[in-house]
Design an enzyme around this catalytic site. Structure first.
Site, short mmCIF file in Angstrom:
data_model
loop_
_atom_site.label_atom_id
_atom_site.label_comp_id
_atom_site.label_asym_id
_atom_site.label_seq_id
_atom_site.Cartn_x
_atom_site.Cartn_y
_atom_site.Cartn_z
N LYS A 166 -6.96 -5.10 -3.06
CA LYS A 166 -7.72 -5.67 -1.94
C LYS A 166 -8.65 -4.61 -1.37
O LYS A 166 -8.42 -3.41 -1.57
CB LYS A 166 -6.74 -6.16 -0.86
CG LYS A 166 -5.88 -5.03 -0.32
CD LYS A 166 -4.83 -5.50 0.64
CE LYS A 166 -4.01 -4.35 1.16
NZ LYS A 166 -4.78 -3.33 1.91
N HIS B 167 -10.66 0.53 -2.70
CA HIS B 167 -12.02 0.55 -2.19
C HIS B 167 -13.04 1.09 -3.19
O HIS B 167 -12.73 1.99 -3.98
CB HIS B 167 -12.10 1.39 -0.91
CG HIS B 167 -11.27 0.87 0.20
ND1 HIS B 167 -11.28 -0.44 0.62
CD2 HIS B 167 -10.38 1.50 1.04
CE1 HIS B 167 -10.46 -0.59 1.63
NE2 HIS B 167 -9.89 0.57 1.90
N CYS C 1 -2.18 -2.71 7.54
CA CYS C 1 -2.02 -3.63 6.40
C CYS C 1 -0.73 -4.44 6.46
O CYS C 1 -0.72 -5.61 6.06
CB CYS C 1 -2.19 -2.87 5.11
SG CYS C 1 -3.91 -2.28 4.94
N HIS D 53 -17.33 2.87 0.61
CA HIS D 53 -16.89 1.60 1.23
C HIS D 53 -17.25 1.58 2.72
O HIS D 53 -17.24 2.61 3.39
CB HIS D 53 -15.38 1.44 1.05
CG HIS D 53 -14.88 0.09 1.43
ND1 HIS D 53 -14.25 -0.16 2.63
CD2 HIS D 53 -14.93 -1.09 0.77
CE1 HIS D 53 -13.93 -1.45 2.69
NE2 HIS D 53 -14.33 -2.03 1.57
N ASP E 225 0.78 -1.24 0.00
CA ASP E 225 0.00 0.00 0.00
C ASP E 225 0.82 1.30 0.00
O ASP E 225 0.50 2.23 0.74
CB ASP E 225 -0.97 0.01 1.20
CG ASP E 225 -2.00 -1.11 1.14
OD1 ASP E 225 -1.95 -1.94 0.22
OD2 ASP E 225 -2.87 -1.16 2.05
N ASP F 168 -4.55 -0.87 -1.79
CA ASP F 168 -5.85 -0.77 -1.14
C ASP F 168 -6.78 -0.19 -2.22
O ASP F 168 -6.42 0.79 -2.88
CB ASP F 168 -5.68 0.21 0.03
CG ASP F 168 -6.59 -0.06 1.21
OD1 ASP F 168 -6.90 -1.24 1.49
OD2 ASP F 168 -6.98 0.92 1.88
N HIS G 229 -10.63 6.92 1.47
CA HIS G 229 -9.27 6.76 0.95
C HIS G 229 -9.23 5.66 -0.11
O HIS G 229 -10.08 4.77 -0.14
CB HIS G 229 -8.28 6.42 2.09
CG HIS G 229 -8.55 5.08 2.71
ND1 HIS G 229 -9.55 4.89 3.66
CD2 HIS G 229 -7.99 3.87 2.51
CE1 HIS G 229 -9.57 3.61 4.01
NE2 HIS G 229 -8.64 2.96 3.33
#
Ligand code: VGL
Ligand code: ZN
Length: 240
Positions: A140, A82, A185, A86, A42, A80, A115
């Protein structure tokens, strides 16, 4: 005649003298092999200065990661990723603010500022990463109602991202984890990597944490308990 004690003392000295240089080197220099992979977690604009969930000193991991990546034949990066709205965003829970928590069907969820929304600049990898040989980018957190700190398993504890299968298919045995954020993470990825049977190293100076409500200390304690090895970038033998 030498007595037993003198012989033992001599043996001890000899053994130490002959072992010390290589043993010391082995302890301080780790050489990633073809069964090792670096997981770069990330390193995205949202987590860097100016980003919506900026991690303190987050930009400092970039040159360290670029440097150690040269020692790895295998590098995997994560993003990351989303959906808009989310479930991990405080903005979708009325009356809730970022860094508060809510109870979701899969457990307690920390709420974050919006984010890493799919396709936005914030979700892009840092342009300062210089790892052209990275072979896979795993995304993810793309299911709207489930978060995924871990690069292996979503927060429901059962939905796989496919990363363990990929790494096993490539005969990887050891993973080195670096990136953002140490206490979310990075830690969840390291813990799930242990559960999946990998040998796991976290490169401390190649990570930075968010540290909310004691999360950083807890993450290191959980990782130590799970057998995750905490190392520094200088412990890794320089690569090509
Ligand atoms: C992360 C909080 C929310 C991370 C991702 O990359 O550590 N933290 N989403
Ligand atoms: Zn997230």
């Amino acid at each position: 005649m030498l007595d037993r004690r003198q012989i033992l003392a001599m043996l001890g000295t000899t053994a130490l003298a002959s072992l010390a240089p290589s043993a010391l080197l082995a302890a301080t220099s780790i050489k990633p092999d073809d069964a090792s992979a670096l997981l770069v977690i990330d390193v995205q604009n949202c987590f860097l200065p100016g980003g919506s969930l900026a991690v303190k000193e987050g930009e400092q991991v970039v040159p360290v990661i670029n440097k150690i990546s040269k020692a790895f034949a295998n590098v995997v990066m994560t993003q990351d990723w989303h959906t808009p709205g989310h479930v991990s965003f405080a903005s979708v829970h009325s009356g809730k603010k970022p860094f508060e928590t809510v109870d979701l069907p899969y457990g307690k969820q920390v709420l974050w500022p919006d984010h890493c929304v799919q396709g936005t600049d914030g979700a892009a990898l840092s342009k300062d990463l210089a790892i052209p040989h990275a072979e896979l980018i795993i995304r993810k957190g793309f299911h709207k109602n489930v978060d995924s700190y871990s690069a292996f398993l979503e927060a429901d504890g059962k939905t796989s991202t496919g990363l363990a299968g990929y790494l096993k298919g490539r005969k990887i045995k050891r993973v080195f984890v670096a990136g953002l954020a140490t206490d979310f993470c990075v830690a969840w990825t390291a813990l799930d990597a242990r559960k999946a049977g990998f040998e796991v190293y976290v490169v401390e100076d190649a990570c930075r944490g968010i540290d909310t409500q004691g999360s950083l200390a807890k993450a290191w304690a959980d990782m130590a308990k799970a057998g995750v090895k905490r190392i520094q970038s200088a412990d890794i033998a320089a690569g090509a």
